[in-house]
Design an enzyme around this catalytic site. Structure first.
Site, mmCIF file in Angstrom:
data_model
loop_
_atom_site.group_PDB
_atom_site.id
_atom_site.type_symbol
_atom_site.label_atom_id
_atom_site.label_comp_id
_atom_site.label_asym_id
_atom_site.label_seq_id
_atom_site.Cartn_x
_atom_site.Cartn_y
_atom_site.Cartn_z
ATOM 1 N N SER A 17 -19.511 20.927 6.895
ATOM 2 C CA SER A 17 -19.662 22.311 6.421
ATOM 3 C C SER A 17 -19.861 22.338 4.916
ATOM 4 O O SER A 17 -19.292 21.508 4.186
ATOM 5 C CB SER A 17 -18.394 23.087 6.768
ATOM 6 O OG SER A 17 -18.380 24.320 6.102
ATOM 7 N N TYR A 21 -8.816 23.781 7.371
ATOM 8 C CA TYR A 21 -10.045 23.587 8.162
ATOM 9 C C TYR A 21 -11.085 22.841 7.322
ATOM 10 O O TYR A 21 -11.654 21.828 7.756
ATOM 11 C CB TYR A 21 -10.602 24.952 8.624
ATOM 12 C CG TYR A 21 -12.083 24.921 8.887
ATOM 13 C CD1 TYR A 21 -12.588 24.351 10.049
ATOM 14 C CD2 TYR A 21 -12.990 25.411 7.940
ATOM 15 C CE1 TYR A 21 -13.956 24.280 10.269
ATOM 16 C CE2 TYR A 21 -14.352 25.350 8.144
ATOM 17 C CZ TYR A 21 -14.834 24.778 9.314
ATOM 18 O OH TYR A 21 -16.184 24.698 9.512
ATOM 19 N N LYS A 27 -12.852 18.805 7.482
ATOM 20 C CA LYS A 27 -14.274 18.424 7.396
ATOM 21 C C LYS A 27 -14.455 17.348 6.313
ATOM 22 O O LYS A 27 -15.156 16.353 6.518
ATOM 23 C CB LYS A 27 -15.151 19.643 7.084
ATOM 24 C CG LYS A 27 -15.206 20.679 8.189
ATOM 25 C CD LYS A 27 -15.920 20.151 9.420
ATOM 26 C CE LYS A 27 -15.978 21.146 10.551
ATOM 27 N NZ LYS A 27 -16.430 20.563 11.820
HETATM 28 C C1 UD1 Z 1 -16.482 30.935 6.424
HETATM 29 C C2 UD1 Z 1 -15.416 29.950 6.037
HETATM 30 C C3 UD1 Z 1 -16.027 28.568 6.000
HETATM 31 C C4 UD1 Z 1 -16.619 28.235 7.363
HETATM 32 C C5 UD1 Z 1 -17.632 29.307 7.752
HETATM 33 C C6 UD1 Z 1 -18.082 29.091 9.185
HETATM 34 C C7 UD1 Z 1 -13.803 31.169 4.636
HETATM 35 C C8 UD1 Z 1 -13.234 31.328 3.265
HETATM 36 N N1 UD1 Z 1 -14.828 30.310 4.743
HETATM 37 O O1 UD1 Z 1 -17.518 30.916 5.446
HETATM 38 O O2 UD1 Z 1 -15.012 27.638 5.677
HETATM 39 O O3 UD1 Z 1 -17.259 26.981 7.325
HETATM 40 O O4 UD1 Z 1 -17.034 30.599 7.683
HETATM 41 O O5 UD1 Z 1 -19.096 29.989 9.505
HETATM 42 O O6 UD1 Z 1 -13.354 31.796 5.576
HETATM 43 N N2 UD1 Z 1 -17.319 39.226 4.680
HETATM 44 C C9 UD1 Z 1 -17.076 40.578 4.567
HETATM 45 N N3 UD1 Z 1 -16.467 41.208 5.608
HETATM 46 C C10 UD1 Z 1 -16.086 40.574 6.754
HETATM 47 C C11 UD1 Z 1 -16.346 39.179 6.864
HETATM 48 C C12 UD1 Z 1 -16.945 38.527 5.803
HETATM 49 O O7 UD1 Z 1 -17.398 41.204 3.550
HETATM 50 O O8 UD1 Z 1 -15.524 41.213 7.668
HETATM 51 C C13 UD1 Z 1 -18.011 38.529 3.574
HETATM 52 C C14 UD1 Z 1 -17.254 37.378 2.953
HETATM 53 O O9 UD1 Z 1 -16.417 37.821 1.926
HETATM 54 C C15 UD1 Z 1 -18.415 36.478 2.461
HETATM 55 C C16 UD1 Z 1 -19.505 36.726 3.494
HETATM 56 O O10 UD1 Z 1 -19.181 37.965 4.120
HETATM 57 O O11 UD1 Z 1 -18.870 36.914 1.207
HETATM 58 C C17 UD1 Z 1 -19.598 35.648 4.555
HETATM 59 O O12 UD1 Z 1 -18.327 35.472 5.169
HETATM 60 P P1 UD1 Z 1 -18.116 34.564 6.464
HETATM 61 O O13 UD1 Z 1 -19.104 34.942 7.501
HETATM 62 O O14 UD1 Z 1 -16.667 34.625 6.831
HETATM 63 O O15 UD1 Z 1 -18.518 33.108 5.988
HETATM 64 P P2 UD1 Z 1 -17.950 32.235 4.747
HETATM 65 O O16 UD1 Z 1 -16.780 32.846 4.110
HETATM 66 O O17 UD1 Z 1 -19.104 31.915 3.865
#
Ligand code: UD1
Length: 334
Positions: free
Chosen positions: A124, A149, A153
Site C-alpha cells: 500500500s 495495518y 504492509k
Molecule cells: C485509507 C487508509 C490506508 C489504506 C487505504 C485503503 C487511513 C488513514 N488510511 O487510505 O492506510 O491503505 O484506505 O483503501 O485510513 N474521507 C472523507 N470522508 C469519509 C472518508 C474519507 O472526507 O467518510 C477523506 C479522507 O480524509 C481522505 C480521502 O477521503 O482525504 C480518502 O480516504 P480513504 O478512502 O479512507 O482512503 P485513505 O485515507 O487515502
C-alpha cells in the site's frame, strides 16, 4: 501458468482473478471468506465462464497451503490475503500482526518447500507515510506508517526483501496501491464493507443509495486547492491489470522490485463527490467535519517506473470509477 491467489474472493483479489483469466492464466484461489463470500466464486464464473478452483483455508495454516502446492503446479503467488481495516488495526494490533505476518511467512515457507520462485505482494502507498511530498516515487523512504495495518504492509515488504536477498532464485514484486475504487463493469463483483465504511468511495455510494444520511468531509483546511484531502483514485480493473504485468515481470527477473499502482493524478474529496454527482446524476449531501487522525493532505503516485518497466498504465477515468462503483452499489443492495 498457474497462479495461487490468496484473498482471491476479496474486493481486490476477485478483480485480479478476472484479469488473470483474461490474460490466459490460471488462478487458484485460497480464501477463508473472513471478509468475503463464497458466492464470489459463482460470480467469477458468471463473468469469465471459468470455474476457478477455490480452497477455503486460512493462508497461515501450513498443511493447508502445502496441500494446494501438492495438488497444483503453482508457478507464482499473488498474495492479497490480509486484514485491512485501519481503525480495527489500532484497537487490535496483535490480531493484525499475527494474521498479516503469519500468512506471509507460511506462503514463503511453502513456496520454498515446493520450488515456487515468484511472488507479487499487495502492499500500500500507506508505507510512504506522511513526510514526503507527492508524487510519491518508489525510491523514497518507507516505514513511517501511522497505524498497525500500514506497519504490517511495511514489515511484510521488509520480510520479502530479506527473503529475496538470501535466496537468489526468488523474485519478489511489491505493488504499492494508491486508492482503488470502482468495480467490474458487469456489476457482479465489488467492494462490500462491513458496517459503516471507512473509505471515501463506499461512503459516497452508500449515501447515494440512502443507506447513509450524509457524507462527512474530513477536513477542509488542508493545503490543497479546495482545502480537502487529495488522493490518487485508481479503477480496480486497472489495478488488477497491473498484477498481470507484475507477474510477467517477476517471471523474468530475480530479486525485489517495487512499483506504484496509481494514476499519477490527485483528486480532492470534493472533486470526487462532484465527479460522482455528474457521472450518475445523483446529489450527495455532505457536511464539513474535523480532520481524521492519521490523514495526510496530498497523496498521489509517481507512475513513470511502472510505465517503463511493467509497460502498464492506468487507463480508466474518474467517470468510469464513479459509474462502475455506483452500478455495483445498486446491485449489492438488491
Ligand atoms: C485509507 C487508509 C490506508 C489504506 C487505504 C485503503 C487511513 C488513514 N488510511 O487510505 O492506510 O491503505 O484506505 O483503501 O485510513 N474521507 C472523507 N470522508 C469519509 C472518508 C474519507 O472526507 O467518510 C477523506 C479522507 O480524509 C481522505 C480521502 O477521503 O482525504 C480518502 O480516504 P480513504 O478512502 O479512507 O482512503 P485513505 O485515507 O487515502
Amino acid at each position: 501458468m498457474s497462479v495461487l491467489l490468496t484473498g482471491g474472493a476479496g474486493f481486490i483479489g476477485s478483480h485480479i482473478a478476472v484479469e488473470l483469466i483474461n490474460a490466459g492464466l490460471d488462478p487458484i484461489i485460497a480464501d477463508d471468506f473472513s471478509n468475503s463470500s463464497p458466492d464470489v466464486i459463482d460470480r467469477l464464473y458468471a463473468i469469465t465462464s471459468k470455474r476457478i478452483p477455490c480452497y477455503e483455508i486460512n493462508v497461515a495454516d501450513a498443511p493447508s497451503v502445502s496441500r494446494i502446492f501438492e495438488e497444483n503446479a503453482i508457478d507464482a503467488v499473488i498474495h492479497c490475503a490480509g486484514f485491512k481495516a485501519v481503525g480495527e488495526s489500532v484497537s487490535e494490533p496483535v490480531k493484525y500482526y499475527r494474521n498479516n505476518l503469519d500468512t506471509t511467512l507460511t506462503i514463503l515457507e511453502q513456496m520454498k518447500a515446493h520450488g515456487c520462485e515468484n511472488i507479487v505482494f499487495s502492499s500500500s502507498a500507506t508505507v510512504y507515510g506522511g513526510s514526503h511530498t507527492a508524487p510519491f516515487t518508489e525510491d523514497m523512504s518507507a516505514g513511517d506508517c501511522t497505524n498497525p495495518y500500514g506497519k504490517t504492509k511495511y514489515f511484510i515488504e521488509e520480510i520479502l526483501k530479506d527473503a529475496a536477498f538470501a535466496d537468489k532464485s526468488l523474485s519478489v514484486v511489491l505493488l504499492r496501491y494508491f486508492n482503488p475504487i470502482g468495480a467490474h463493469e458487469s456489476g457482479l463483483i465489488g467492494e462490500k464493507p462491513n458496517g459503516i465504511p471507512n473509505n471515501l468511495m463506499p461512503y459516497i455510494t452508500q449515501t447515494a443509495a440512502g443507506i447513509r444520511k450524509e457524507l462527512s468531509v474530513f477536513g477542509n483546511d488542508y493545503p490543497t486547492p479546495d482545502g480537502t484531502g487529495v488522493r490518487d483514485y485508481i479503477h480496480i480493473v486497472d489495478l488488477a491489470r497491473g498484477h498481470v504485468a507484475a507477474l510477467k515481470y517477476a517471471a523474468n527477473h530475480k530479486g525485489t522490485e517495487i512499483f506504484n499502482l496509481g494514476t499519477g493524478k490527485g483528486t480532492s474529496v470534493l472533486e470526487l463527490v462532484h465527479a460522482f454527482e455528474q457521472a450518475n446524476g445523483i446529489k450527495i449531501p455532505y457536511r464539513m467535519a474535523e480532520r481524521r487522525a492519521g490523514d495526510i493532505a496530498t497523496c498521489y503516485a509517481g507512475t513513470e517506473k511502472a510505465a517503463r518497466m511493467l509497460n502498464w498504465r492506468a487507463e480508466k477515468t474518474l467517470q468510469d470509477m464513479c459509474r462502475d462503483g455506483w452500478r455495483w452499489q445498486q446491485n449489492c443492495v438488491k
